[in-house]
Design a protein around this motif. Structure first.
Motif, short mmCIF file in Angstrom:
data_model
loop_
_atom_site.label_atom_id
_atom_site.label_comp_id
_atom_site.label_asym_id
_atom_site.label_seq_id
_atom_site.Cartn_x
_atom_site.Cartn_y
_atom_site.Cartn_z
N ALA A 83 0.11 -4.85 17.34
CA ALA A 83 -0.38 -4.19 16.11
C ALA A 83 -1.61 -3.34 16.42
O ALA A 83 -1.74 -2.21 15.93
N ARG A 110 9.26 -11.38 9.25
CA ARG A 110 8.10 -10.76 8.57
C ARG A 110 7.20 -10.03 9.57
O ARG A 110 6.73 -8.92 9.31
N GLN A 111 6.95 -10.69 10.69
CA GLN A 111 6.05 -10.11 11.68
C GLN A 111 6.64 -8.82 12.28
O GLN A 111 5.95 -7.81 12.40
N SER A 114 6.78 -6.03 9.71
CA SER A 114 5.42 -5.50 9.51
C SER A 114 5.03 -4.58 10.66
O SER A 114 4.47 -3.50 10.46
N LEU A 115 5.32 -5.03 11.91
CA LEU A 115 4.99 -4.19 13.07
C LEU A 115 5.77 -2.88 13.02
O LEU A 115 5.25 -1.81 13.35
N HIS A 117 6.70 -1.32 10.34
CA HIS A 117 6.02 -0.47 9.35
C HIS A 117 4.74 0.13 9.93
O HIS A 117 4.52 1.34 9.87
N LEU A 118 3.90 -0.74 10.49
CA LEU A 118 2.59 -0.27 10.98
C LEU A 118 2.73 0.79 12.08
O LEU A 118 1.89 1.65 12.24
N VAL A 206 8.95 -8.25 2.76
CA VAL A 206 8.57 -7.00 3.43
C VAL A 206 9.69 -5.97 3.21
O VAL A 206 10.82 -6.19 3.67
N SER A 209 12.00 -1.59 6.80
CA SER A 209 11.09 -0.87 7.70
C SER A 209 11.78 0.36 8.27
O SER A 209 13.00 0.52 8.14
#
Ligand SMILES: Cc1cc2nc3c(=O)[nH]c(=O)nc-3n(C[C@H](O)[C@H](O)[C@H](O)COP(=O)(O)O)c2cc1C
Length: 448
Positions: A83, A110-111, A114-115, A117-118, A206, A209
């Motif tokens: 991240a 989820r992780q 999220s990664l 997306h980021l 989430v 993505s």
């Protein structure tokens, strides 16, 4: 008809917690400070590499009851590092090894979502099963799974994670500021999964993505591991980096795809590889020798030998002959936390071979270890290394390589500056990124 020239895929492996990483060299830096990760990632992105790669190790390894001190160099958490790297890179893929034995699908999905997306679509998940109860002792359930069950759990884990990723289609968020409507449907992210491993239901939180699903890697090498890769992975990370071995592995793994209704180009084969450069081939060979001696000190040679002998050899002199005593048969109990892939099949025969080699060439134990363990894959001038890598890829020993420098943080710099331009000149490696997501870099389709 000649077939089209293949494009090479390249990745940078942050060198791991092991003896091949030379920490004693004056140029060696921290294995844990962010600046080291950022340096390697920036070098890889400057060279237009496909991705940056992190392995996973979840317990300090032990040998002979003592912490293996060469391993105490730090292994911070994968998601945190990736991240942070997402913020200092723009196009480089970010691949993390996360095991399916000790985690839960909901948290891992989820992780990774999220990664993804980021990083705007650059995440990849290397799904490993891990191998030992020793590592499992860190976790609530301990090392509770028999080997054959770990791949069954991995398969179900991955399919459950896919269901979670797919629980959002991508059009649910309307966010209409005029009407005040945020969601286009009342209950997005609904999932329910019930099997013998996972019994979960709810709403995944989430939204979809950029890649839909992260790119999936697999690294296990057994028949079960290869089947898992052939059925489910987008890329496979292997240890088969020599030419003949690489070709055999490549043919084997690509040959398994059809029965899962998949095409050969839907699985990218990427062995780990090391390199040593020099102004000339001769100079590179000299440097390679120096590096091998840095990697295998006398103390390391004894530790290596203990893994084969499965017994305490601390009383032996690494500069003396290969021990006359025989290895202890059976399960390896002296070394804990190392991958089973490193263990030796037939200890007695291997020890005999080491002894014969030592006697025939008049080599000390340390020199024998240097000779038989992990030689560098590509040694030569930049021109030689570029030519060799290209030949391996064009002749189907691989689709590219995950390069493991022997030193951090600067171990990739020379390769980026000297070898990559030669590959670009040949037209076999991108001069600029053409896509933004890792799927695009690897030539993979978006999941439907
Ligand atoms: C090239 C390669 C890299 C691997 N990297 C990791 C890793 O970083 N972390 C991990 O827990 N296991 C790693 N593994 C181990 C695999 O997850 C697997 O547990 C192990 O190889 C046993 O499965 P197998 O019998 O199918 O090979 C790796 C294996 C290979 C072949």
């Amino acid at each position: 008809m000649s077939r089209p020239t293949k494009q090479i895929h390249l990745a940078a492996h942050f060198p791991g917690v092991n003896n091949t990483t030379v920490w004693s060299d004056p140029a060696a830096g921290s294995q844990i400070e962010f600046s080291s990760f950022a340096h390697l990632a920036r070098a890889a992105e400057r060279a237009k590499f496909d991705f940056f790669f992190l392995a996973e190790g979840l317990r300090l390894r032990e040998q002979n009851g003592r912490i293996h001190d060469l391993d105490v160099v730090g292994r911070p958490d994968t998601f945190t590092v990736l991240a942070a790297l997402a913020a200092v890179t723009e196009r480089l893929g970010l691949a993390g090894t996360i095991n399916s034995t000790f985690n839960e699908p909901y948290e891992v999905a989820r992780q990774f979502a999220s990664l993804d997306h980021l990083s705007a679509g650059r995440a990849a998940w290397n799904v490993v099963t891990s191998w030992d109860a020793f590592t499992g002792e860190n976790f609530r359930r301990g090392g509770y799974l028999a080997e054959q069950d770990r791949y069954e759990r991995a398969r179900r884990f991955l399919h459950t994670a896919w269901e979670l990723f797919d629980s959002w289609r991508g059009d649910e968020i309307v966010a209409d500021k005029d009407t005040g409507q945020f969601l286009g449907e009342p209950r997005p992210g609904a999932f329910a999964h019930h099997d013998s491993f996972f019994d979960i239901s709810g709403q995944f939180n989430v939204p979809r993505s950029p890649q839909g699903r992260p790119v999936i890697f697999q690294a296990g090498d057994s028949d079960a591991g290869r089947e898992f890769a052939a059925s489910s992975a987008d890329a496979i990370f292997s240890r088969h980096s020599t030419f003949e071995d690489g070709q055999a592995f490549y043919a084997d793994i690509k040959g398994r795809l059809a029965k899962f209704g998949r095409r050969p180009d839907q699985l990218v084969v990427l062995p780990a590889a090391t390199f040593v450069l020099g102004d000339t081939d001769a100079e590179a060979r000299e440097r390679a020798e120096v590096i091998r001696h840095q990697q295998v000190s006398g103390a390391t040679a004894i530790l290596f030998a203990e893994q084969l002998w499965n017994r305490d050899l601390s009383a032996y002199d690494p500069d003396g002959p290969v021990p006359e005593v025989d290895p202890l048969p059976g399960e390896n109990t002296i070394s804990k936390g190392r991958a089973s892939v490193r263990m030796f099949d037939d200890r007695l025969a291997t020890a005999r071979r080491w002894r014969e080699l030592g006697e025939a060439k008049k080599l000390s134990l340390r020199e024998v270890v240097i000779e038989v363990t992990g030689r560098q894959s590509f040694i030569g001038s930049a021109a030689t290394v570029a030519e060799t890598i290209n030949r391996f890829v064009q002749e189907d020993a691989s689709d590219g390589f995950i390069l493991v420098p022997h030193i951090v943080p600067g171990g990739l710099d020379e390769f980026a500056d000297q070898v990559v331009p030669l590959l670009q000149e040949r037209g076999v490696f991108r001069a600029e990124y053409t896509g933004t997501t890792l799927r695009e870099h690897l030539g993979l389709e978006l999941p439907g």
